[in-house]
Design an enzyme around this catalytic site. Structure first.
Site, PDB file in Angstrom:
ATOM      1  N   HIS A  73      17.485  20.452  -4.542  1.00 43.95           N
ATOM      2  CA  HIS A  73      17.493  21.879  -4.876  1.00 43.95           C
ATOM      3  C   HIS A  73      18.779  22.491  -4.313  1.00 43.95           C
ATOM      4  CE1 HIS A  73      13.283  21.945  -6.277  1.00 43.95           C
ATOM      5  NE2 HIS A  73      13.103  21.018  -5.342  1.00 43.95           N
ATOM      6  N   ARG A  75      19.826  25.590  -5.390  1.00 41.77           N
ATOM      7  CA  ARG A  75      19.508  27.027  -5.348  1.00 41.77           C
ATOM      8  C   ARG A  75      20.459  27.927  -6.153  1.00 41.77           C
ATOM      9  NH1 ARG A  75      14.509  25.844  -4.091  1.00 41.77           N
ATOM     10  NH2 ARG A  75      14.052  25.531  -1.892  1.00 41.77           N
ATOM     11  N   HIS A  84      16.536  14.235  -6.853  1.00 43.27           N
ATOM     12  CA  HIS A  84      15.691  15.416  -6.647  1.00 43.27           C
ATOM     13  C   HIS A  84      16.281  16.293  -5.539  1.00 43.27           C
ATOM     14  CE1 HIS A  84      11.250  16.938  -6.502  1.00 43.27           C
ATOM     15  NE2 HIS A  84      12.083  17.916  -6.172  1.00 43.27           N
ATOM     16  N   HIS A 121      15.838  26.742   2.755  1.00 46.38           N
ATOM     17  CA  HIS A 121      15.335  28.112   2.808  1.00 46.38           C
ATOM     18  C   HIS A 121      16.051  28.857   3.934  1.00 46.38           C
ATOM     19  CE1 HIS A 121      12.064  27.546  -0.023  1.00 46.38           C
ATOM     20  NE2 HIS A 121      11.669  26.476   0.627  1.00 46.38           N
ATOM     21  N   ASP A 133      14.101  15.621  -2.211  1.00 43.29           N
ATOM     22  CA  ASP A 133      13.470  16.931  -2.429  1.00 43.29           C
ATOM     23  C   ASP A 133      14.055  17.940  -1.444  1.00 43.29           C
ATOM     24  OD1 ASP A 133      11.920  18.959  -3.438  1.00 43.29           O
ATOM     25  OD2 ASP A 133      10.030  18.258  -2.583  1.00 43.29           O
ATOM     26  N   ASN A 161      14.703  25.013 -10.879  1.00 41.49           N
ATOM     27  CA  ASN A 161      14.033  26.252 -10.461  1.00 41.49           C
ATOM     28  C   ASN A 161      14.994  27.192  -9.733  1.00 41.49           C
ATOM     29  OD1 ASN A 161      14.103  24.466  -8.295  1.00 41.49           O
ATOM     30  ND2 ASN A 161      12.151  25.147  -7.440  1.00 41.49           N
TER      31      ASN A 161
END
Length: 428
Positions: free
Chosen positions: A58, A60, A56, A307, A303, A90
């Site tokens: 991200h 981006r 899991h 950001h 996860d 995503n």
């Protein structure tokens, strides 16, 4: 490729042994090994694990390269001891077609710091209205086997059933972000005493637990596989434990931050602690640790949610949800699970390497440290203790909840198929 002799490593935390790598595979494991011309790495009792696998992550890219790219994300992964990561769908555009998942897969192959296995979206655009191209993504060069709308819940029961039926044909798995949207409208943190005192919108545990209960029953009805992303409550643990007792094919993951941090930290109003699902209570943390130890929760998954500075350095309500985690995951697991006596290093290898590799069908990863196996390895200085300094992260983002916090353990070396990606704590 030259030979590498790792001398005096504690394989899975056992007695010191030597490990000889020849090319892409482990040639031998034993005492007193030697090899003429081999590069020697003095392990000095450090723990040697199979390369970690994160189900899991991200990354981006495409679309949010200001947060992370496949290159920076895989460099962060190698720094944290990972040799394979599964990239969530995503992105912008969403990874809901064969073309997008192949793009991510090829970027991973080009950069070479770890293997990147894309996760395909369950529904087109993550909108929950129409199934994405599940079969085409599976048959693509990326060979997708895990599908998730993570960031959003597949809240429509009929859509979830159809997805489970579809992936069953090729042995795939649907990884569910368990969040009933109607119960979490305007939610900012865990619903409880702290949210009431702070006046922040509460995120009730039942919003997670109700979706898990529904989905394990759907998986049983269909005879398919379901995986629960970032499980976070004591009630969710009991539902998964019940489902497994019935023989339902369900697996579950917990994040490092849910094993360590609680909603009490939100009293600071620091958005670094804003995450989805939210930080829960001390009771939940205890239940999650016990469930990971007894196998009710199958794996640890980061996860990793990077950001940019401006998305987190703002008022709480406007801040993005998520934390980076690839470079601190193993240290947090050492503190919460190993140093508490809940897991030994063999257990860590199971929860962070072999089992996630099995769930995601990451061929060549999660294999035993033994002769003839791929040389995907991680060497850990478990005696080390130090403060977390985000300025030294390989990730493009710095939104870690551990800045300035002292954590144990440090990954010193990572090998991907015999090639060093991290040497003495520095990326190659």
């Amino acid at each position: 490729m030259s030979k590498i002799l790792i001398r005096g490593a504690r394989v899975l935390g056992g007695e010191p042994q030597d490990v000889l790598i020849d090319g892409e595979v482990v040639e031998a494991v034993g005492s007193g090994l030697s090899a003429e011309g081999a590069e020697v790495v003095e392990a000095d009792g450090k723990v040697l694990l199979p390369g970690l696998v994160d189900l899991h992550t991200h990354l981006r890219e495409p679309g949010r390269e200001d947060s992370e790219t496949v290159l920076t994300g895989t460099r962060a992964a190698a720094s944290g001891g990972f040799t394979a990561v599964f990239a969530m769908a995503n992105t912008f555009p969403v990874a809901d077609t064969a073309g997008v998942v192949e793009q991510v897969w090829r970027l991973g192959r080009e950069h070479g710091y770890c293997d990147v296995q894309p996760i395909g979206a369950v529904t087109v655009g993550l909108e929950g209205r129409k199934l994405a191209e599940l079969g085409a993504m599976h048959e693509s060069a990326a060979g997708v086997t895990v599908f998730s709308d993570d960031g959003k819940c597949v809240d429509d029961a009929v859509m979830m059933r159809r997805a489970l039926e579809y992936v069953k044909a090729f042995g795939g798995v649907v990884a569910q972000h368990a969040q009933e949207p109607r119960l979490t409208e305007g939610a900012q943190m865990n619903e409880g005493v702290v949210s009431a005192e702070l006046g922040l919108g509460g995120w009730p545990a039942v919003a997670e637990e109700s979706i898990i209960a529904r989905d394990v029953l759907l998986a049983e009805h269909v005879g398919s596989r379901v995986h629960i992303c970032h499980l976070s409550t004591a009630g969710s643990v009991e539902i998964v434990r019940w489902a497994k007792s019935r023989g339902i094919d369900v697996t579950a993951e917990v994040t490092p931050h849910h094993l360590l941090l609680t909603d009490e930290l939100v009293r600071s109003y620091d958005p670094v602690y804003k995450v989805n699902p939210p930080l829960r209570t001390e009771r939940d943390v205890h239940a999650l640790r016990e469930a990971l130890a007894d196998g009710t929760i199958d794996i640890v998954a980061t996860d990793h949610a990077p950001h940019p500075h401006e998305d987190k350095d703002c008022e709480w309500a406007a801040a993005a949800m998520g934390m980076v985690g690839l470079e601190t995951a193993l240290s947090v697991v050492q503190e919460t699970m190993v140093e508490t006596g809940l897991l030994d290093w063999a257990g860590v290898a199971d929860r962070m390497s072999s089992t996630p590799a099995r769930i995601g069908r990451a061929g060549g990863h999660g294999r035993p440290v033994s002769a003839g196996e791929p040389a995907n390895l991680t060497l850990v200085d478990t005696a080390y203790r130090g403060s977390v300094d985000p300025a030294g992260f390989a990730s493009r983002s710095r939104n870690t909840p551990y800045a300035g916090r002292e954590l144990p353990g440090r990954v010193t070396h990572t090998w991907l198929r015999g090639k060093a990606t991290l040497v003495d704590g520095k990326l190659t």
